[in-house]
Design a protein around this motif. Sequence first.
Motif, PDB file in Angstrom:
ATOM      1  N   ARG A  87     -29.437 -24.571   5.136  1.00 29.33           N
ATOM      2  CA  ARG A  87     -30.154 -23.487   6.141  1.00 29.33           C
ATOM      3  C   ARG A  87     -29.093 -22.314   6.504  1.00 29.33           C
ATOM      4  O   ARG A  87     -29.546 -21.303   6.725  1.00 29.33           O
ATOM      5  N   LEU A  88     -27.805 -22.954   6.694  1.00 35.08           N
ATOM      6  CA  LEU A  88     -27.042 -21.911   7.292  1.00 35.08           C
ATOM      7  C   LEU A  88     -26.633 -20.727   6.058  1.00 35.08           C
ATOM      8  O   LEU A  88     -26.708 -19.613   6.524  1.00 35.08           O
ATOM      9  N   TYR A  89     -26.466 -21.375   5.069  1.00 36.34           N
ATOM     10  CA  TYR A  89     -25.999 -20.402   3.927  1.00 36.34           C
ATOM     11  C   TYR A  89     -27.103 -19.440   3.461  1.00 36.34           C
ATOM     12  O   TYR A  89     -27.046 -18.462   2.609  1.00 36.34           O
ATOM     13  N   ALA A  90     -28.595 -19.956   3.772  1.00 30.90           N
ATOM     14  CA  ALA A  90     -29.703 -18.970   3.408  1.00 30.90           C
ATOM     15  C   ALA A  90     -29.856 -17.954   4.382  1.00 30.90           C
ATOM     16  O   ALA A  90     -30.638 -17.084   4.271  1.00 30.90           O
TER      17      ALA A  90
ATOM     18  N   THR B 270     -21.760 -17.735  12.096  1.00 34.05           N
ATOM     19  CA  THR B 270     -21.178 -18.397  13.112  1.00 34.05           C
ATOM     20  C   THR B 270     -21.766 -18.961  14.133  1.00 34.05           C
ATOM     21  O   THR B 270     -21.761 -20.120  14.612  1.00 34.05           O
ATOM     22  N   ALA B 271     -22.684 -18.016  14.752  1.00 39.48           N
ATOM     23  CA  ALA B 271     -23.550 -18.605  16.004  1.00 39.48           C
ATOM     24  C   ALA B 271     -24.379 -19.842  15.671  1.00 39.48           C
ATOM     25  O   ALA B 271     -24.594 -20.753  16.131  1.00 39.48           O
ATOM     26  N   SER B 272     -25.086 -19.620  14.504  1.00 40.27           N
ATOM     27  CA  SER B 272     -26.065 -20.697  13.722  1.00 40.27           C
ATOM     28  C   SER B 272     -25.230 -21.873  13.547  1.00 40.27           C
ATOM     29  O   SER B 272     -25.954 -23.021  13.813  1.00 40.27           O
ATOM     30  N   ARG B 273     -24.202 -21.679  12.723  1.00 40.83           N
ATOM     31  CA  ARG B 273     -23.434 -22.952  12.688  1.00 40.83           C
ATOM     32  C   ARG B 273     -23.094 -23.865  13.826  1.00 40.83           C
ATOM     33  O   ARG B 273     -22.906 -24.912  13.912  1.00 40.83           O
ATOM     34  N   ASP B 274     -22.430 -23.030  14.768  1.00 37.52           N
ATOM     35  CA  ASP B 274     -22.151 -23.600  16.131  1.00 37.52           C
ATOM     36  C   ASP B 274     -23.148 -24.284  16.770  1.00 37.52           C
ATOM     37  O   ASP B 274     -23.025 -25.418  17.399  1.00 37.52           O
ATOM     38  N   SER B 275     -24.340 -23.493  16.951  1.00 40.21           N
ATOM     39  CA  SER B 275     -25.677 -24.201  17.379  1.00 40.21           C
ATOM     40  C   SER B 275     -25.933 -25.523  16.740  1.00 40.21           C
ATOM     41  O   SER B 275     -26.375 -26.366  17.280  1.00 40.21           O
ATOM     42  N   ALA B 276     -26.000 -25.563  15.253  1.00 46.43           N
ATOM     43  CA  ALA B 276     -26.351 -26.713  14.607  1.00 46.43           C
ATOM     44  C   ALA B 276     -25.303 -27.914  14.797  1.00 46.43           C
ATOM     45  O   ALA B 276     -25.759 -28.916  15.025  1.00 46.43           O
TER      46      ALA B 276
ATOM     47  N   LEU C 133     -21.268 -35.911  11.898  1.00 47.53           N
ATOM     48  CA  LEU C 133     -22.018 -34.795  11.176  1.00 47.53           C
ATOM     49  C   LEU C 133     -21.680 -33.414  12.116  1.00 47.53           C
ATOM     50  O   LEU C 133     -21.683 -32.374  11.394  1.00 47.53           O
ATOM     51  N   GLY C 134     -21.744 -33.304  13.330  1.00 45.76           N
ATOM     52  CA  GLY C 134     -21.447 -32.126  14.092  1.00 45.76           C
ATOM     53  C   GLY C 134     -20.105 -31.555  13.406  1.00 45.76           C
ATOM     54  O   GLY C 134     -20.013 -30.450  13.495  1.00 45.76           O
ATOM     55  N   ALA C 135     -19.260 -32.668  13.186  1.00 47.49           N
ATOM     56  CA  ALA C 135     -17.766 -32.031  13.118  1.00 47.49           C
ATOM     57  C   ALA C 135     -17.805 -31.245  11.875  1.00 47.49           C
ATOM     58  O   ALA C 135     -17.205 -30.339  11.425  1.00 47.49           O
ATOM     59  N   ARG C 136     -18.608 -32.090  10.663  1.00 52.68           N
ATOM     60  CA  ARG C 136     -18.637 -31.593   9.593  1.00 52.68           C
ATOM     61  C   ARG C 136     -19.252 -29.982   9.348  1.00 52.68           C
ATOM     62  O   ARG C 136     -18.979 -29.198   8.750  1.00 52.68           O
ATOM     63  N   ILE C 137     -20.218 -30.185  10.383  1.00 57.40           N
ATOM     64  CA  ILE C 137     -21.091 -28.774  10.333  1.00 57.40           C
ATOM     65  C   ILE C 137     -20.364 -27.587  10.831  1.00 57.40           C
ATOM     66  O   ILE C 137     -20.264 -26.536  10.450  1.00 57.40           O
TER      67      ILE C 137
ATOM     68  N   ALA D 227     -17.177 -27.402  10.776  1.00 54.70           N
ATOM     69  CA  ALA D 227     -16.112 -27.146   9.614  1.00 54.70           C
ATOM     70  C   ALA D 227     -16.504 -26.208   8.718  1.00 54.70           C
ATOM     71  O   ALA D 227     -15.666 -25.608   8.045  1.00 54.70           O
ATOM     72  N   LEU D 228     -17.743 -25.925   8.493  1.00 56.13           N
ATOM     73  CA  LEU D 228     -18.421 -24.934   7.435  1.00 56.13           C
ATOM     74  C   LEU D 228     -18.045 -23.572   7.497  1.00 56.13           C
ATOM     75  O   LEU D 228     -17.884 -23.101   8.554  1.00 56.13           O
ATOM     76  N   ARG D 229     -17.309 -23.000   6.528  1.00 60.07           N
ATOM     77  CA  ARG D 229     -16.709 -21.939   6.597  1.00 60.07           C
ATOM     78  C   ARG D 229     -17.821 -20.721   6.310  1.00 60.07           C
ATOM     79  O   ARG D 229     -18.620 -20.777   5.584  1.00 60.07           O
TER      80      ARG D 229
END
Length: 303
Positions: free
Chosen positions: A18-21, A28-34, A46-50, A52-54
């Motif tokens: 979803r994020l990379y789409a 950045t905002a969408s990743r932090d929210s997720a 899971l929150g930590a892995r999300i 960490a997504l670049r």
Amino acid sequence: MPSAEPDAQPELVAAADRLYAGAVGDFTASRDSAAKAATAAGDKPLGARIKALRKPSLAAWAVNVLVRRESEQIDQVLELAASLRAAAESLDGDGLRTLTRQRRQLTAALTTTAGQLSREHGVRLTPAVADQVEGMLTAALLDPVAGDVVRSGLVVTAFSSTGVSELDVAAVCAVPEALGYRAAAVEAPGEPAPPVLHVVPDDGLRLEAAQEKVEDAVLGVAEAQEELDHLVSRNEKLQARRLQLQGEIDELRRRLAGLEDDVDAVDEEVDELEDAVAEAREILEVAEENLAETRAELEKLER
């Protein structure tokens, strides 16, 4: 659609997809929210892995958009690439050149499509970024691992491959353990709602053309600024080098003046010594004459 590898966490892959789409500017905002949502739901790992997504580079984002919007075409191209790789082993020089030309045509066409899709998102790809996109697509045609990375739609940075060296999947894929996953296809947005009519001094086509001109002008300014900065930097380096050389010249001139003074002093000593030598020779001649006369007188007495 193939699923992720067994050791890839499905929830993480789904969140990453979803994020990379999404829009690159919103990543950045969408990743932090997720990440916050996953943590609040009780899944801190899971929150930590999300979290960490670049964020993808612009070229990587353009490829991610391309594989989602042109999913079927990308699949066909990658399947064709596999066939071409197998056929390449039996081709002669002319056949390989033809194959290379076909690959370039494919990647050029896909790069053009990626640029068009990016413009739909309000992003214009510079020639340098477009080259990176084409480089990744070429890698996908040459290297099956690179093809899997591209098809995942989870690319985070531009890469290239000759089809020989191994690709560092962890460095270029957001979820490397999900290699083999295929990004979910995204349909083209529907036709926009008819705009509310207003009395304006121009029509849509002229406005779009003007916007394109502004974008081109912005790029032109950026390129000109980059060239100016480069030239200014070179000029500063050359000026510093000139000062250094001028200092060396001044030092050499000082040394030369000192050496010239030394030469003058030596010349004076030489002149003085030459006069002394001439005088000594005259004295020697008188002494020799005196010696000859004395010996002659001695010989007369001895007789």
